[in-house]
Motif scaffolding. Structure first.
Motif, PDB file in Angstrom:
ATOM      1  N   VAL A 153      33.823  29.681 -44.040  1.00 43.93           N
ATOM      2  CA  VAL A 153      33.016  30.440 -44.324  1.00 43.93           C
ATOM      3  C   VAL A 153      32.532  28.928 -45.308  1.00 43.93           C
ATOM      4  O   VAL A 153      32.417  28.380 -45.352  1.00 43.93           O
ATOM      5  N   PRO A 154      30.568  28.875 -44.156  1.00 42.36           N
ATOM      6  CA  PRO A 154      29.973  27.995 -44.618  1.00 42.36           C
ATOM      7  C   PRO A 154      29.748  27.648 -46.052  1.00 42.36           C
ATOM      8  O   PRO A 154      29.726  28.494 -46.923  1.00 42.36           O
ATOM      9  N   ALA A 155      30.130  25.930 -46.842  1.00 38.38           N
ATOM     10  CA  ALA A 155      29.692  25.916 -48.166  1.00 38.38           C
ATOM     11  C   ALA A 155      28.549  26.133 -48.626  1.00 38.38           C
ATOM     12  O   ALA A 155      27.343  25.761 -47.948  1.00 38.38           O
ATOM     13  N   LEU A 156      28.282  27.060 -49.745  1.00 44.32           N
ATOM     14  CA  LEU A 156      26.610  26.365 -50.272  1.00 44.32           C
ATOM     15  C   LEU A 156      26.245  24.746 -50.425  1.00 44.32           C
ATOM     16  O   LEU A 156      26.849  23.678 -50.178  1.00 44.32           O
ATOM     17  N   LEU A 162      26.305  32.339 -35.515  1.00 43.94           N
ATOM     18  CA  LEU A 162      26.803  30.970 -36.054  1.00 43.94           C
ATOM     19  C   LEU A 162      27.891  30.313 -35.632  1.00 43.94           C
ATOM     20  O   LEU A 162      28.709  29.824 -35.639  1.00 43.94           O
ATOM     21  N   GLY A 163      28.354  31.578 -34.236  1.00 50.15           N
ATOM     22  CA  GLY A 163      29.518  31.528 -34.087  1.00 50.15           C
ATOM     23  C   GLY A 163      30.522  32.463 -34.418  1.00 50.15           C
ATOM     24  O   GLY A 163      30.410  32.637 -35.552  1.00 50.15           O
ATOM     25  N   GLY A 164      31.653  32.732 -33.824  1.00 50.01           N
ATOM     26  CA  GLY A 164      32.386  33.783 -34.495  1.00 50.01           C
ATOM     27  C   GLY A 164      32.214  35.183 -34.875  1.00 50.01           C
ATOM     28  O   GLY A 164      31.129  35.122 -33.772  1.00 50.01           O
ATOM     29  N   ASN A 165      32.353  35.555 -35.078  1.00 53.93           N
ATOM     30  CA  ASN A 165      32.505  36.221 -36.170  1.00 53.93           C
ATOM     31  C   ASN A 165      30.952  36.428 -37.582  1.00 53.93           C
ATOM     32  O   ASN A 165      30.970  37.602 -37.856  1.00 53.93           O
ATOM     33  N   LEU A 166      30.552  34.664 -37.545  1.00 56.99           N
ATOM     34  CA  LEU A 166      29.831  34.655 -38.515  1.00 56.99           C
ATOM     35  C   LEU A 166      28.231  34.843 -37.888  1.00 56.99           C
ATOM     36  O   LEU A 166      27.759  34.604 -37.026  1.00 56.99           O
ATOM     37  N   THR A 167      27.397  35.622 -38.898  1.00 62.13           N
ATOM     38  CA  THR A 167      25.768  35.806 -38.590  1.00 62.13           C
ATOM     39  C   THR A 167      25.072  35.694 -39.760  1.00 62.13           C
ATOM     40  O   THR A 167      25.370  35.577 -40.799  1.00 62.13           O
ATOM     41  N   MET A 205      23.000  30.897 -49.909  1.00 56.29           N
ATOM     42  CA  MET A 205      24.326  31.890 -50.299  1.00 56.29           C
ATOM     43  C   MET A 205      25.136  31.971 -49.136  1.00 56.29           C
ATOM     44  O   MET A 205      24.967  32.208 -48.094  1.00 56.29           O
ATOM     45  N   GLU A 206      26.435  32.490 -49.450  1.00 58.90           N
ATOM     46  CA  GLU A 206      27.945  32.534 -48.431  1.00 58.90           C
ATOM     47  C   GLU A 206      27.882  33.728 -47.652  1.00 58.90           C
ATOM     48  O   GLU A 206      28.220  34.176 -46.514  1.00 58.90           O
TER      49      GLU A 206
END
Length: 455
Positions: free
Chosen positions: A23-26, A46-51, A81-82
């Motif tokens: 998960v990308p950092a703030l 955002l790639g993978g399962n991240l949107t 926000m994560e």
């Protein structure tokens, strides 16, 4: 060779084979592809399962990047926000633009680049603006001479009023400071125009005429802006005559032509009066010492009276030349607006001064003024003063004697009056001893009686 799972722990083996998504950092700057655009909402893969999602004010940056975006475009955004309630990573194009702007600001600072900004707000310390999505501040001290708020006495409210007049204008500035912690810039208009100012200054020379605009008026003169520069017309260079208030001769915004009379470093001295005919040339031809002139009183001062001679030219009647009497306040003898006659007693054309006299036209009662006050100071009057009591005593004695004499005369008269009454009343004769004359009168009747008997 194929991988096999452990029949005793198949779930653990599957987890090992599953890719790990971080998960990308703030505050992280990440890149993704746009998959959906709906009004104020941009969905990013955002790639993978991240949107991720960009929404609301976070879409808008200074360059208005969102207006040109379309599905499939790749964008960079900052994580703010994560994960929201929908399981999406909240992103910001605005902050991404600010990060990019910060990099640009660093570059502009290092390369000393000049650029323009629009003034958004003013406070008592300076002007507020934005540069590349970053907040920026221009201190009062970093404004060019044209925009510098000159206020005598340092009245903060008046300073703020002058700064508010700049709001909405475009200024050319340069980055002179960076506040990394607050992501703010410190700008300078003065530094941005320094090179241009130096170039323009190098082309100026004393005696040159220039046209400009009145930019500021103070008690000691008038400032004129021209060609990005600003010079001062000192109060003594506004007009040939006496100038008590520069505001009577100019107002802010007036276009004027001035003469350069001095260059000292970055300071420019200007003159308005030297572009007009010198009235002192006419004064020299028209007046001479001893002339009697009739003029109007324009001003009273503690040291004398100013009268209007020709146009802006004034003459001075010094306090000592107003009257033969002692003058402490000119207002006790004359008043503003009064027409008076004076005599020219000094005509200094080089210093531009005219000395006048009122008392020179008035007879001097010197004897009355000088002799009477001196009498008490001599020794003779003092001797007279010491003798005065003796004189007074003598006079009193004489008066007393005269009064006694007059009293005796009155008493004598009162005594004569009863004698007459006694002469008429014979019955009272024995009681009055009388005088010799009365005794003679008493004897006369007896003599008559004797004569009758003898006959």
């Amino acid at each position: 060779m194929t991988k096999t799972t452990d029949p005793q722990n198949p779930m653990q083996e599957l987890l090992k084979l599953t890719p790990v998504f971080k998960v990308p950092a703030l505050g992280a700057l990440i890149e993704g592809a746009i998959v959906e655009i709906v009004k104020n909402r941009i969905v990013v893969d955002l790639g993978g399962n991240l949107t991720g999602v960009v929404a609301g004010k976070e879409i808008h940056d200074e360059k208005k990047t969102a207006l040109d975006l379309k599905i499939g475009d790749k964008i960079k955004a900052v994580v703010i926000m994560e994960e929201n309630e929908d399981g999406l990573v909240v992103l910001s194009l605005r902050k991404a633009a600010q990060l990019n702007s910060w990099d640009n600001a660093l570059k502009m600072f290092e390369e000393s680049v000049t650029f323009q900004v629009k003034i958004l707000e003013a406070n008592k310390g300076g002007l507020l603006t934005e540069a590349g999505g970053l907040k920026a501040f221009i201190p009062v001290s970093q404004l060019s001479p044209v925009h510098y708020p000159r206020v005598e006495g340092g009245n903060l409210n008046r300073i703020l009023g002058k700064l508010n007049a700049i709001v909405g204008k475009l200024l050319t500035v340069k980055v002179i400071g960076l506040d990394a912690e607050n992501r703010k810039l410190v700008l300078s208009e003065k530094e941005a125009l320094s090179e241009e100012r130096d170039q323009t200054l190098s082309g100026l020379k004393v005696g040159q005429k220039v046209k400009g605009t009145i930019s500021s008026i103070v008690s000691y003169g008038v400032f004129v802006a021209f060609n990005g520069l600003e010079g001062l017309v000192h109060i003594s260079e506004i007009a040939w005559g006496h100038v008590s208030d520069p505001r009577q001769y100019a107002k802010i915004g007036d276009e004027v032509e001035v003469l350069i009379i001095g260059l000292d470093g970055g300071k420019i001295s200007l003159s308005m009066k030297q572009l007009r005919p010198d009235p002192w040339v006419e004064i020299a031809q028209k007046y001479k010492l001893g002339d009697v002139v009739e003029s109007k009183i324009t001003r009273l001062t503690p040291f004398g009276v100013f009268v209007q001679m020709e146009g802006d030219i004034n003459g001075l009647v010094h306090l000592s030349e107003i009257s033969h009497k002692i003058v402490r306040d000119p207002a006790d003898f004359v008043k503003v607006g009064q027409i008076i006659k004076t005599k020219i007693i000094n005509l200094d054309l080089e210093e531009h001064r005219i000395g006048l006299s009122i008392k020179a036209l008035i007879p001097n009662p010197k004897e009355q003024v000088t002799e009477e006050p001196k009498k008490p100071e001599t020794e003779k009057p003092k001797e007279n003063k010491t003798e005065e009591p003796e004189d007074k005593t003598t006079k009193e004695q004489i008066n007393t004697g005269a009064e006694k004499q007059s009293t005796e005369e009155k008493e004598a008269k009162t005594k004569k009056t009863p004698k007459k009454t006694v002469a008429k009343k014979k019955t009272e004769e024995p009681k009055d001893e009388g005088t010799k004359e009365q005794k003679v009168k008493k004897k006369e009747p007896k003599a008559k009686k004797i004569t009758k008997k003898e006959k």
